[in-house]
Design an enzyme around this catalytic site. Sequence first.
Site, PDB file in Angstrom:
ATOM      1  N   GLN A  54       0.835  -1.565   0.010  1.00 13.65           N
ATOM      2  CA  GLN A  54       0.267   0.010  -0.403  1.00 13.65           C
ATOM      3  C   GLN A  54       0.883   1.274   0.223  1.00 13.65           C
ATOM      4  OE1 GLN A  54      -2.424   1.375   3.439  1.00 13.65           O
ATOM      5  NE2 GLN A  54      -4.274   0.551   2.232  1.00 13.65           N
TER       6      GLN A  54
ATOM      7  N   CYS B 125      -6.406   7.367   5.121  1.00 12.78           N
ATOM      8  CA  CYS B 125      -5.579   7.872   6.465  1.00 12.78           C
ATOM      9  C   CYS B 125      -6.369   8.926   7.261  1.00 12.78           C
ATOM     10  CB  CYS B 125      -4.522   6.961   6.027  1.00 12.78           C
ATOM     11  SG  CYS B 125      -3.338   7.918   7.628  1.00 12.78           S
TER      12      CYS B 125
ATOM     13  N   ASN C 177     -15.108  -3.449   4.866  1.00  9.78           N
ATOM     14  CA  ASN C 177     -14.900  -3.621   6.139  1.00  9.78           C
ATOM     15  C   ASN C 177     -14.705  -2.365   7.040  1.00  9.78           C
ATOM     16  OD1 ASN C 177     -11.715  -1.396   7.293  1.00  9.78           O
ATOM     17  ND2 ASN C 177     -11.635  -3.565   8.052  1.00  9.78           N
TER      18      ASN C 177
END
Length: 766
Positions: free
Chosen positions: A455, A488, A609
């Site tokens: 990633q 993020c 998720n």
Amino acid sequence: MSVYKPGIAPIKAQFLRTAWPARSEALDGSTETGADSEPTAFVPDDEPDGKPEQENPTDAAAPTTSSGANRAQDGEQDKPRKRARGQNKGRTFTRTEDNIALCTQIATGRDACKFGDSCKFTHDLCTYLEQKPRDIETPPHPVSSHECVRFVPADERDVYLATLYEHAVMQDTKRIKKNTDVTADAHPASGSTTPSAPTAPTTHDTVQASVVLGTTCPYFQERGTCPMGWKCRFLGAHVRRLSASCRVLGAEAQGMLGTGLELVEDEAKKHAWLHRSPYMRNEAQPESDQVNWLASDVARRLRSRKYTFDKAPAITSALRKEVDMLSAMTPAEAASTEVGKGPLRVNYEHERLVADPSATLEACEDALRNGGNDDAAADTARVRPCEKRRLQWKGDLYLAPLTTTGNLPFRRLCASFGSDIHCGEMGMAESFLQGHASEWSLVRRWEGERIFGTQVCGAKPELLVPTAEVLAREVGRGLDFVDVNCGCPIDLVYNKGAGSALLDHANKLGRIVRGMSEALGEIPLTIKLRTGTTSKPTTHKIFARAQTEWGVGGLSLHGRSRKQRYKNDADWAYIRTCVDTLHDAVRTWNEEPQHADEPDMVPVPVYGNGDVYGWRDYYDHLEHAHVDGTMIARGALIKPWIFTEIKERRDWDISSRERLDMIRQYASYGLTHWGSDTQGVNTTRRFLCEMLSFTHRYVPLGLLDHIPVRMNDRPPPFHGRDPLESLLSSPSAHDWVRISDMFLGPAPPDWHFTPKHRSNAYEQQG
């Protein structure tokens, strides 16, 4: 049966405590007298503190805990205290090394160093061994692979778990005795042992005093040799005693450099190791179990900015031209045009000649006329969309990329429990391009990882496209996909325009995806998203364009926004909306007349998720959210065996001894990854404590009034069904270090661990 209170785990009354104990219970059932922790009352937080390390990308700060001795004098020893709140930001960790730096060539068994007297490191092996701490004692594993003990036959497993527990009790007893005996030496030549424990040579030879013959080195047991050589903290596992050392016999001493010892190898194990059959083999270094190593000369060229990019300049130039074209259009024209949609078409030869001051106008015109089809170099030949590898993910278990905690040993641990897809820790594009060794270590892949990707995080195509090119060229063979972090939430990343900031700039994200996809060649590109940056979800707009306009190879969606963090439950209904949006967009694309001559587009895999803590959660989301699979993050951090539960559709009431073996397993993986020398042992200790900061939150099923339990339900103070289960559930970082001592030996006096959360503070007492 107790009444369920939202946010509090329903623990049976007989296991409840009024506060976490001030003195940890020893494994032999007695009360430990060497701990410096204090009783802590249960104070439910408004926000659960199960945040992955992505919340705090830096690891730096000094411990701030104080000893309980002064409080005891004031009569405050037994008063429950409210837990400290918040995070320890900017943590720092000490780098622990040997007191004497031994030359690497001597350490690996050579009699002399090619640098001779000019070498900066010592060649005096006897003096080094005299100062070396006592070897770490570990019992042998039933099989050489160090894999999960559940694969061992039942009778051998029971015997081994009993032996492992006896070893843990022995090490814990030694530690308590040392803490209470103020006259004890820092590194005794010999200690109390059980009859089956490894023993040091019965001699007063100071050179050989630290060697514990019969201990188990994880390297040597698996591979028949140890690359750490004399620096290994499990040296007694791979040395043979020939005589006393030069300190006793003088010049008559045998062995290497007068030590009376020699390194040994197991040829049968070496042969078996070199002829293993992994998923992915390192052909250049068959003795290594890891791939995706960056060549040293490539790292040097990246650091000095002399690395040649063949694709990135042309790709970024083409993207800038598209931006200029779109900015000259009206909004209506921009919405209907094909500019900025579909695969990026780049004329590499023309762009190269345009950038070359010595190129003639005629050559540039010829390249433009040929359309870039006459590529001279194979690495700039364009890969058509149909030639890209398609991700065939359907029901595979995906371990989420987790900063700090998602390291290679942890991924290997999860693989032993059944995880299928792994993504490495998030790396910053700038650091990749600067050749930082710490960043390039994140792309390292264990040979047994079936599906692996890395990633990257960045704010603009000018950084991410070159990163994609260098990844594909240098380590592309070992990458099944590359993921772009668009989720993020931390300020340090968000304020640079990276991470979740890209959710508010869909056009820029589209340029990043199309540019990176072109630079990666046949390697698929995926993106990891959140529902949005605020409480208003917006990511469904990205799903409408991600595949049909940008050509993304896969998507994963965390059902929370940047603002939410982990305060609320994941929104799986919105995840379903996004999946349906993508499917509708693909269906519409296939029905449009301008695409009639093209092959039908097949929806790419979409993974959801958030809050998957058991097999029921997994299959419920699979059925109702229309996802192809579920990405598991905190659930795997708290109980890595969740993958086994999902595949076997059962609730595993794992025993404390099985959990202890899991910790032993992680320690072994860490030692073979970071090294079994002093520095490697304490690096492993640090990351083991990071893992225990999550696994201690697991509440054993046998203690619960009812199941399933929710991930965000925090337990009140409780004790386990045995002392070991109580120790593994302790929220004190003091006890996490205590657990690490069982497999990594006593922590050095100057070593400390600062947990992420202030409520778990620990400081080593010298």
